[in-house]
Write a protein that holds these residues in place. Structure first.
Motif, PDB file in Angstrom:
ATOM      1  N   GLU A 270     -44.559  17.015 -60.730  1.00  0.00           N
ATOM      2  CA  GLU A 270     -43.271  16.384 -61.213  1.00  0.00           C
ATOM      3  C   GLU A 270     -42.239  16.803 -61.974  1.00  0.00           C
TER       4      GLU A 270
ATOM      5  N   ARG B 212     -38.581  17.578 -60.998  1.00  0.00           N
ATOM      6  CA  ARG B 212     -37.274  17.247 -61.843  1.00  0.00           C
ATOM      7  C   ARG B 212     -36.778  18.580 -62.167  1.00  0.00           C
TER       8      ARG B 212
ATOM      9  N   GLU C  89     -31.341  14.280 -57.553  1.00  0.00           N
ATOM     10  CA  GLU C  89     -32.238  13.334 -56.963  1.00  0.00           C
ATOM     11  C   GLU C  89     -33.170  12.598 -58.246  1.00  0.00           C
ATOM     12  N   THR C  90     -33.366  13.022 -59.032  1.00  0.00           N
ATOM     13  CA  THR C  90     -34.112  12.430 -60.198  1.00  0.00           C
ATOM     14  C   THR C  90     -33.398  11.536 -61.092  1.00  0.00           C
TER      15      THR C  90
ATOM     16  N   ARG D  15     -30.782   9.985 -59.763  1.00  0.00           N
ATOM     17  CA  ARG D  15     -30.437   8.643 -58.747  1.00  0.00           C
ATOM     18  C   ARG D  15     -31.747   7.782 -58.532  1.00  0.00           C
ATOM     19  N   GLN D  16     -32.851   8.596 -58.480  1.00  0.00           N
ATOM     20  CA  GLN D  16     -34.107   7.620 -58.626  1.00  0.00           C
ATOM     21  C   GLN D  16     -34.332   6.945 -59.927  1.00  0.00           C
TER      22      GLN D  16
ATOM     23  N   ASN E 240     -32.157   3.739 -59.547  1.00  0.00           N
ATOM     24  CA  ASN E 240     -32.403   2.687 -58.800  1.00  0.00           C
ATOM     25  C   ASN E 240     -33.808   1.933 -59.307  1.00  0.00           C
ATOM     26  N   GLY E 241     -34.663   2.715 -59.930  1.00  0.00           N
ATOM     27  CA  GLY E 241     -36.127   2.191 -60.134  1.00  0.00           C
ATOM     28  C   GLY E 241     -36.029   1.817 -61.682  1.00  0.00           C
TER      29      GLY E 241
END
Length: 95
Positions: free
Chosen positions: A77, A81, A87-88, A90-91, A94-95
């Motif tokens: 992980e 990152r 991408e991290t 963006r995640q 959203n989360g």
């Protein structure tokens, strides 16, 4: 044991031609054999490791394996990152 169960099942299936309760008995026999009767009665269970006294620092193998999997996952992980920062982010939104 397997021969007795097979013979009993065949007999119950033959009897089940006239009475469907024998079919249920055959299914119950196979179910009990599959869930409880597979091991031979003479097979000893594996010896359990003695419990270590507190403070000796001995760690059970299952916990050691868990820690290794956890650390390996954390390493992957962190690498993800580091290599894919967009991408991290963006995640994370959203989360």
């Amino acid at each position: 044991m397997r021969g007795i169960v097979a013979t009993g099942t065949v007999v119950l299936v033959i009897l089940g031609i006239g009475n469907h309760l024998w079919w249920l008995a055959a299914v119950a026999l196979l179910y009990l054999y599959a869930t409880q009767g597979r091991g031979s009665p003479g097979t000893p269970s594996p010896p359990r490791a003695p419990a270590s006294p507190a403070g000796t620092g001995a760690v059970p193998d299952s916990y050691r394996a868990y820690r290794e999997r956890r650390d390996r996952q954390a390493k992957w992980e962190r690498r993800y990152r580091r290599e894919r920062p967009f991408e991290t982010r963006r995640q994370g939104k959203n989360g």
